[in-house]
Design a protein around this motif. Structure first.
Motif, short mmCIF file in Angstrom:
data_model
loop_
_atom_site.label_atom_id
_atom_site.label_comp_id
_atom_site.label_asym_id
_atom_site.label_seq_id
_atom_site.Cartn_x
_atom_site.Cartn_y
_atom_site.Cartn_z
N UNK A 69 1.15 -0.72 0.23
CA UNK A 69 0.18 0.36 0.15
C UNK A 69 0.86 1.08 -0.02
N UNK A 70 1.87 1.51 1.12
CA UNK A 70 2.83 2.51 1.17
C UNK A 70 3.02 2.75 -0.03
N UNK A 71 4.01 1.44 -0.95
CA UNK A 71 4.25 1.76 -2.25
C UNK A 71 3.34 2.51 -3.10
N UNK A 72 2.24 1.26 -3.36
CA UNK A 72 1.51 1.75 -4.30
C UNK A 72 0.67 3.61 -3.73
N UNK A 73 1.03 3.87 -2.99
CA UNK A 73 0.91 5.56 -2.90
C UNK A 73 2.32 6.42 -3.35
#
Ligand SMILES: Nc1ncnc2c1ncn2[C@@H]1O[C@H](COP(=O)(O)OP(=O)(O)OP(=O)(O)O)[C@@H](O)[C@H]1O
Ligand SMILES: [Mg+2]
Lengths: 233, 290
Positions: free
Chosen positions: B19-23
């Motif tokens: 999720x953090x990478x996607x953000x």
């Protein structure tokens, strides 16, 4: 206030402006009329710096600005309400207006916001609503209001009446006149030439990237060639 | 039941990292339409730099801080040296540039660090916490807590600061952003810096669980990209939900089917989204097929 000297601009190999020269004096409303594709939008984009200039000079309050980045021209006091409104769709009406003052986060912002709401009361009603859910006319008011939030010296308006009902057109043009009364200088681009020339002090006629005629608003309105080309019989 | 819960815990933990990478993908994509495939390398830099700084004797918080700053510097350089000079190039060209940058960063990482796998000690020990018949590792709480904290911080930044609003405005309409006086080059640099910081922090908290190596960014970029696509490219809520879903799918696939194809889940998801759901679950701006 604004002196445009032999400005040329092109999209790739399509030349859109050929050595356009014109002048806007402080306190004037100047109308720029011309048919589809004449280069009106291109000129305003060049003045704001979002369209590269190929040649010529732009002087604003005596200083050359043609090499300045767009945001620095806003700082100098030029702001634009672009063709097609270009509001920040997902953002609220109020956010759109506050972003208009991006370069002028000063004590006067509150007052300017109230002023825009007074000019266009419907925006106050809808201040929390996303800009994209406004009607076309309301978006047009928002685009003008956003440009006013920068407290401009020179306001560039690109087709503020495009696609609006006649009643709204009158309202917008009345607003433009009110702005001049407050000391804002206006360069107004319109396809609706009769309406624009009627409120303008002076006007220029642009044709395929060249200025082909200039004069007072009244003189252009009365000119048979202008009437034939842009105002219908 | 306890096995199910166990899989949920691990799925959410890896999902939070995705999720953090996607953000990170989302931030840069919104500010510029660039899909930054070097995003996973920020995760690697965060982990590897922390490992090496700690082995040089620094305490974890200081090592992590320096690692994040280093990643931000790399992010800003990437923007300044590779993206900015290609301003106006097609999205495909820009994607190629980020892929090239990613390869370059991996090459540099082999030299600056090494080619070995590394880990970090878990921040609060390894004693599993029993929850409903399953167990939760303290490090999982670190990962989930960091993700939650970053999501909230990012939300507050975007919704309640002028710079955040300027970033949203640039994403909504770049021409209008320039006309109101937003310096979009600066906004884009800010997006790269923020994405690098988020990626690096993900790398710091993930390393005790996932291990790290100079080339770990490729897989992370793939997973994060799949998550961003699934959620709808450009949609921050979608990025978080997409990340958690990919994490869960992957973990359940490995738990109930076979772990051999664990990494294929993200790849299949990308294909699935491209063919059947081009705007993702939450309706991002659809990505051109490249
Ligand atoms: N993005 C673009 N790419 C290529 N050519 C363009 C582009 N925008 C405008 N042009 C061309 O430049 C010329 C001037 O266009 P411009 O939009 O400035 O005219 P305009 O006077 O504003 O017209 P309208 O009244 O339709 O708004 C036209 O020939 C147009 O086809
Ligand atoms: Mg036009």
């Amino acid at each position: 206030m604004l002196t445009v000297e032999a400005v040329s601009s092109a999209y790739g190999r399509i030349i859109a402006l050929r050595e356009v020269s014109l002048e806007v004096k402080a306190g004037e409303i100047v109308a720029l009329v011309g048919s589809n594709g004449a280069g009106k939008t291109t000129l305003l984009r060049t003045l704001s710096g979002v369209q590269p200039i190929k040649g010529g000079r732009i002087l604003f309050e005596g200083a050359p600005i043609e090499r300045l980045e767009p945001h620095l021209r806003v700082v100098r006091g030029i702001s634009q309400s672009p063709e097609g409104r270009q509001v920040f769709g997902p953002l609220s009406v109020e956010d759109n207006l506050r972003l208009g003052a991006y370069r002028r986060q000063d004590a006067g912002m509150r007052g300017r916001l109230d002023h825009v709401f007074a000019l266009f009361p419907v925006l106050a009603e809808k201040r929390r609503i996303a800009a994209m859910s406004l009607s076309g006319g309301q978006q047009q008011m928002l685009a003008i209001g956003r440009a006013l939030m920068a407290a401009p010296k020179l306001l560039l308006l690109d087709e503020p009446s495009l696609g609006l009902a006649p009643l709204l057109v009158d309202q917008i043009l009345a607003a433009v006149r009110a702005l001049r009364a407050e000391g804002i200088t206006v360069l107004l681009v319109e396809q609706n030439a009769s309406a624009a020339l009627a409120i303008a002090d002076r006007g220029y006629v642009l044709e395929t990237g060249r200025v082909v005629m200039e004069g007072s608003g009244a003189a252009l309105l009365g000119d048979p060639k202008v009437r034939a080309a842009y105002l219908g019989p | 039941m306890s096995e199910f819960l166990q899989l949920v815990f691990s799925g959410l933990t890896v999902g939070a990292i995705y999720a953090l990478i996607a953000l990170g993908f989302t931030l840069i994509y919104n500010a510029s339409d660039v899909i930054n495939f070097a995003q996973g390398d920020f995760v690697m830099i965060g982990g590897m730099a922390t490992v090496f700084l700690m082995s040089a004797g620094l305490a974890l918080p200081l090592a992590a801080l320096i690692a994040v700053v280093a990643a931000v510097a790399v992010g800003l350089l990437l923007h300044r040296l590779a993206i900015e000079p290609a301003r106006g190039a097609s999205p495909v060209t820009l994607i190629m540039i980020t892929i090239g940058a990613s390869i370059f960063i991996k090459g540099m990482a082999q030299i600056v660090f090494d080619k070995q796998f590394h880990s970090l000690p878990a921040f609060s020990g390894d004693a599993p916490i029993p929850v409903g018949g399953a167990t939760l590792l303290p490090q999982s709480l670190w990962v989930l807590g960091t993700t939650l904290g970053l999501v909230v911080a990012l939300y507050l930044f975007l919704e309640h600061t002028l710079s955040g609003k300027a970033l949203l405005a640039t994403a909504a309409n770049r021409l209008a952003a320039r006309l109101v006086g937003i310096n979009v080059t600066l906004i884009l640099a800010m997006a790269f810096g923020l994405s690098a910081a988020i990626g690096a922090l993900a790398g710091v908290v993930a390393t005790p669980i996932t291990l790290t190596r100079y080339d770990i960014g490729t897989l992370f970029a793939l997973k994060g990209f799949a998550a961003a696509m699934l959620g709808g490219m450009g949609n921050p809520v979608g990025a978080v939900v997409g990340g958690l879903l990919i994490g869960l799918l992957e973990t359940f696939g490995a738990g109930y089917v076979s772990s051999t194809y664990k990494d294929a889940v993200a790849f299949l998801m990308i294909l699935f989204v491209l063919f059947f759901l081009p705007r993702g679950l939450f309706g991002g701006r659809s990505v051109e097929r490249v």
